[in-house]
Every structure is written in C-alpha cells, then in structure tokens.
Write an enzyme that holds these catalytic residues in place. Structure first.
Site, PDB file in Angstrom:
ATOM      1  N   HIS A 145       6.738  -4.916   3.550  1.00  0.00           N
ATOM      2  CA  HIS A 145       5.657  -5.391   3.340  1.00  0.00           C
ATOM      3  C   HIS A 145       4.972  -6.264   4.325  1.00  0.00           C
ATOM      4  O   HIS A 145       4.232  -7.090   4.066  1.00  0.00           O
ATOM      5  CB  HIS A 145       5.541  -5.958   1.743  1.00  0.00           C
ATOM      6  CG  HIS A 145       5.613  -4.924   0.779  1.00  0.00           C
ATOM      7  ND1 HIS A 145       4.592  -3.955   0.425  1.00  0.00           N
ATOM      8  CD2 HIS A 145       6.747  -4.342   0.351  1.00  0.00           C
ATOM      9  CE1 HIS A 145       5.080  -3.378  -0.548  1.00  0.00           C
ATOM     10  NE2 HIS A 145       6.404  -3.609  -0.725  1.00  0.00           N
ATOM     11  N   ASP A 176       4.101  -4.769   7.469  1.00  0.00           N
ATOM     12  CA  ASP A 176       3.561  -4.027   8.723  1.00  0.00           C
ATOM     13  C   ASP A 176       1.809  -4.383   8.205  1.00  0.00           C
ATOM     14  O   ASP A 176       1.285  -4.766   9.354  1.00  0.00           O
ATOM     15  CB  ASP A 176       3.819  -2.435   8.573  1.00  0.00           C
ATOM     16  CG  ASP A 176       3.478  -1.925   7.193  1.00  0.00           C
ATOM     17  OD1 ASP A 176       3.238  -2.450   6.131  1.00  0.00           O
ATOM     18  OD2 ASP A 176       3.722  -0.612   7.182  1.00  0.00           O
ATOM     19  N   GLU A 214      -3.312   9.430   5.941  1.00  0.00           N
ATOM     20  CA  GLU A 214      -2.582   8.830   4.768  1.00  0.00           C
ATOM     21  C   GLU A 214      -3.612   7.975   3.962  1.00  0.00           C
ATOM     22  O   GLU A 214      -3.856   8.080   2.671  1.00  0.00           O
ATOM     23  CB  GLU A 214      -1.254   8.306   5.075  1.00  0.00           C
ATOM     24  CG  GLU A 214      -0.745   7.695   3.577  1.00  0.00           C
ATOM     25  CD  GLU A 214       0.755   7.496   3.600  1.00  0.00           C
ATOM     26  OE1 GLU A 214       1.644   8.309   4.224  1.00  0.00           O
ATOM     27  OE2 GLU A 214       1.447   6.617   3.074  1.00  0.00           O
ATOM     28  N   ASP A 268       5.766   3.770   8.493  1.00  0.00           N
ATOM     29  CA  ASP A 268       6.610   5.068   8.183  1.00  0.00           C
ATOM     30  C   ASP A 268       6.280   5.969   9.263  1.00  0.00           C
ATOM     31  O   ASP A 268       7.082   6.469   9.778  1.00  0.00           O
ATOM     32  CB  ASP A 268       6.132   5.563   6.850  1.00  0.00           C
ATOM     33  CG  ASP A 268       6.386   4.407   5.824  1.00  0.00           C
ATOM     34  OD1 ASP A 268       6.992   3.626   6.009  1.00  0.00           O
ATOM     35  OD2 ASP A 268       5.830   4.799   4.658  1.00  0.00           O
ATOM     36  N   TYR A 272       0.977  -1.188  -4.918  1.00  0.00           N
ATOM     37  CA  TYR A 272       1.057  -1.375  -3.728  1.00  0.00           C
ATOM     38  C   TYR A 272      -0.288  -2.082  -3.238  1.00  0.00           C
ATOM     39  O   TYR A 272      -0.386  -3.158  -2.371  1.00  0.00           O
ATOM     40  CB  TYR A 272       1.278  -0.172  -3.118  1.00  0.00           C
ATOM     41  CG  TYR A 272       1.573  -0.344  -1.393  1.00  0.00           C
ATOM     42  CD1 TYR A 272       2.865  -0.416  -0.869  1.00  0.00           C
ATOM     43  CD2 TYR A 272       0.347  -0.155  -0.469  1.00  0.00           C
ATOM     44  CE1 TYR A 272       2.929  -0.500   0.691  1.00  0.00           C
ATOM     45  CE2 TYR A 272       0.677  -0.185   0.924  1.00  0.00           C
ATOM     46  CZ  TYR A 272       1.783  -0.569   1.316  1.00  0.00           C
ATOM     47  OH  TYR A 272       1.970  -0.555   2.628  1.00  0.00           O
TER      48      TYR A 272
HETATM   49  C1  GLA Z   1       5.677   1.814   2.310  1.00  0.00           C
HETATM   50  C2  GLA Z   1       4.533   1.739   3.151  1.00  0.00           C
HETATM   51  C3  GLA Z   1       4.594   1.264   4.282  1.00  0.00           C
HETATM   52  C4  GLA Z   1       5.133  -0.285   4.338  1.00  0.00           C
HETATM   53  C5  GLA Z   1       6.432  -0.195   3.077  1.00  0.00           C
HETATM   54  C6  GLA Z   1       6.768  -1.539   2.627  1.00  0.00           C
HETATM   55  O1  GLA Z   1       6.619   2.474   2.978  1.00  0.00           O
HETATM   56  O2  GLA Z   1       4.312   3.301   3.602  1.00  0.00           O
HETATM   57  O3  GLA Z   1       3.577   1.240   5.277  1.00  0.00           O
HETATM   58  O4  GLA Z   1       4.108  -1.172   3.740  1.00  0.00           O
HETATM   59  O5  GLA Z   1       5.915   0.559   2.008  1.00  0.00           O
HETATM   60  O6  GLA Z   1       7.283  -2.156   3.761  1.00  0.00           O
END
Ligand code: GLA
Length: 398
Positions: free
Chosen positions: A45, A47, A175, A187, A239
């Site tokens: 969390h 990025d 996305e 990701d 999220y």
């Molecule tokens: C998911 C999101 C990423 C990142 C993680 C937490 O994987 O797709 O962008 O924020 O959660 O680190």
C-alpha cells in the site's frame, strides 16, 4: 515436492492456451504471449503513495493466444468458463464492459487511447496464476494481452525497460478505467519490469527501478507463498477507501503524496483523526522498511529481513487494517513453526501471505500452516514455493 502447487512450464502453458484457442475458434493463433503474477516482498500500500515496493515475478503465468482480424471484431474466451464474448473493438471501453471481459479487453482500449492501431482480434486466455489469491492474476492477464496487442499493432513493448514501463502504465490505465479497480501500479511493473533471480525495487514517485539480486537458495532459504483461499477483491471499496484516506491526509499535510513526509511525528501531530493517523503511520514506516530490507538483504542478513517482514505485517494488521483472520492465522503459524519472517502480501482482505524459511524447515512450516488453518475451520491454504522468475514476453512469434 508434491506438496507445492506447481507453475506450468512454458510448453504446457503454450499447449494449453493453443488448444483452448483451437477449440473456441477452430483455427491456429498467430502467436502466444505470457506474463506472470507476483508476490511483493515488502512495501505494501505504498505504490499509490509515491512510495517504494519490492515485488518478484512468480513462475506462475497467464498465457494468451491471439490472432489479428481485419473486420474490427473481437472474440475472447478464457479457461475459467466456456463463454465466448463477442463484440466490436470499440465496445472495449470504460463503462461498457465489466468483469473478466474488462480485464482481458481493457488493454485494447488503453493502447488505442495511446495511438496504437490495435486491430480486431481473437483471444484465448489460460492461466496457472491462482485467481483471487492476491497474486496479481489481473495484472498478469492485462500485461499478457497488452504485449500481444501492441505487437499486433506493429510495436513490440518488451524490447527494453522504457517500453515495458510504458506498457505497464497503459495496463494500469486499463485496470483503473475499464475494470474500475483503483490500484496503484506495482502489479503491472512486477509482471513486466522484473528480471529472473531479482526483486524489483520500484520507486513509484518517478517510476524508476533497480534490480535487486534475490538468491535465497544459495543461503539455504526459500520463500513460501501461502494462499489462504479466503476470497479477496480489490473492487469492493475497502482498497479505494484506504487510498482516499491517504490522499486526503496528503492534502491536509500539504504534500503531493505521503512519500514526501519526512518527519512522521510532526505529520501525525497535524492530523486530528486517529484512524487517518494510523494509515499515515503505516505508509511512512512501510516505505522506510523497504529501504532497510534492501540493505539487509544485500548484506545477507536474513534474520533482520524476517524481522522487517514481521513488522510490516503488524503495521498492515493494526495500523492499515487490511489483514484478516485467515492471513493472521497463517502468519502466526509460520512464525511459530520457525519462519524467519512472515507477512501478508498484496492488497489484503484475504489472498496470500509469504514466509521466509530455511529450506530444511519448508515442509514442516507448510504443514503447520495448513494444520493451523484447518483446525480453526478455515480453508486449508495452498502453499507454493516462489523463486523470482521471468517477466512477460512473447513465447511464439506471430
Ligand atoms: C494491490 C494493488 C497494488 C498495491 C497492492 C498493495 O495488489 O493492485 O497496486 O497497491 O495491492 O500494496
């Protein structure tokens, strides 16, 4: 090692997706591309806060078989159902498609928005990245489709890190805007910009990367990925709520992102809301843990690395509140059984944890984790062993 869920070797993935393509469309595909899922070693969390993270690519990949069409039509099918979606390429756009169609078709829209002349296409998708396990099955499919469609549009985006970064950004756009998940970009970078044998130190402030050698085997260690099989979805609001809290804290603090916070105590003193304070504390301490982790990993101090993983989990559980019972149970069980460190990985609210273990303890830790979950009436986790693997690319040239 029958206890681990194995990733498909390339030839199995290629054969599987070709067969799916042939069954659906009664033709051979032009080419086959693949892109991997990921686990993040630390930096969760961070990025979307302009911070640092440290993912590796998994050997588990999503394979796509694709052929261009000259009539602007699109057909798509996957190995998760025998449905075939069919429509015009212009229908692959925000607000017009949802679910798996949005994830598979989103990159077509993002590439077209960026000026790529993506033709109509037939697509089949087959994957050994566990779905909904927090291992980035979404990014894997977006990146594999993006690689394929860019190439069909006449431009390879896997030739160097700049073009890979460009494609990763387009897949994030797909996305965010087509699938509607407000994720941060780690990701897609993990799926496209990693290299085998290395973790990717990604600086989300400027998108720069560094390849950090990550060779556990030569130190007698392994990384276990523990899929709790507790359902996990990033589109469900939690999220987005975390992300919104961070953005509003940054506004109050007068900084562009929480990455710019240099004095945590001073920042916390400026925030009235206790919950927001805890969110900020997680982000700022987590970014610092990434830097420390890289330093201790490079020095081969895996005990210290394990402690940082533990601290990361506690911060995600208590301050960021994105863990859950299933994750906490496997993390606690892994540590009690001798792991050097363990933490949830990915977005949280279910999904997977990772554990850093001595090779000789791997089997007994995997067993302990399964027993701990099973004895509490929770789903028995799948345990994978992960080594930092290849990023996405073309496997069969069109
Ligand atoms: C998911 C999101 C990423 C990142 C993680 C937490 O994987 O797709 O962008 O924020 O959660 O680190």
């Amino acid at each position: 090692m029958s206890e681990w869920q194995q990733a498909w070797p390339s030839e199995v993935g290629v054969r599987t997706v070709r067969e799916l393509f042939r069954t659906a469309y009664d033709a051979e595909p032009d080419g086959v591309w693949a892109s991997p899922g990921r686990v993040n070693l630390i930096g969760e969390h961070t990025d979307y806060n302009g911070g640092l993270c440290l993912p590796i690519a998994l050997p588990h990949r999503t394979y796509v078989a694709v052929s261009a069409r000259s009539d602007g039509r699109v057909r798509m099918t996957t190995d998760i159902g025998d449905e075939v979606w069919e429509g015009a390429i212009s229908e692959l756009a925000p607000g017009q498609v949802s679910g798996w169609v949005a994830y598979c078709g989103g990159p077509a829209w993002a590439l077209r928005e960026a000026g790529f002349e993506v033709p109509g296409f037939d697509l089949a998708v087959a994957s050994c990245v566990p779905l909904g396990a927090g291992l980035s099955s979404s990014a894997a499919v977006e990146c594999a489709v993006g690689l394929a469609l860019a190439q069909l549009a006449g431009q390879r985006l896997d030739t160097d890190d700049d073009s890979r970064a460009r494609l990763a950004a387009l897949c994030v756009r797909a996305e965010n805007e087509v699938a509607g998940a407000p994720t941060g970009g780690m990701d897609q970078a993990a799926s496209l910009r990693t290299t085998a044998g290395h973790a990717l130190l990604l600086d989300c402030r400027d998108g720069s990367v560094e390849q950090v050698r990550f060779d556990l085997a030569s130190d007698g260690l392994e990384l276990l990925v523990i899929d709790t099989r507790a359902s996990h979805s990033l589109a469900d609001g939690q999220y987005g709520a975390r992300r919104a809290a961070c953005e509003s804290a940054a506004r109050i603090l007068g900084v562009a992102t929480l990455r710019e916070v240099t004095d945590l105590d001073a920042a916390l003193a400026q925030l009235d809301d206790e919950e927001v304070r805890r969110r900020v504390r997680h982000v700022v301490t987590e970014i610092a843990r990434v830097t420390e982790f890289v330093a201790v990993a490079e020095a081969g101090d895996w005990t210290a690395a394990g402690e940082l993983m533990d601290a990361s989990h506690e911060s995600l559980r208590d301050d960021y509140e994105v863990s859950c019972l299933e994750l906490d149970v496997v993390v606690t069980a892994a540590r009690a059984a001798g792991a050097l460190g363990a933490r949830m990985t990915g977005g949280g609210f279910g999904g997977s944890a990772i554990a850093l273990v001595r090779s000789e303890d791997a089997a007994s830790i995997a067993r302990a984790v399964r027993e701990a979950s099973g004895s509490r009436g929770l789903p028995v986790p799948d345990v994978h062993q992960a080594t930092p693997s290849e990023p996405g690319g073309c496997l069969v040239e069109p």
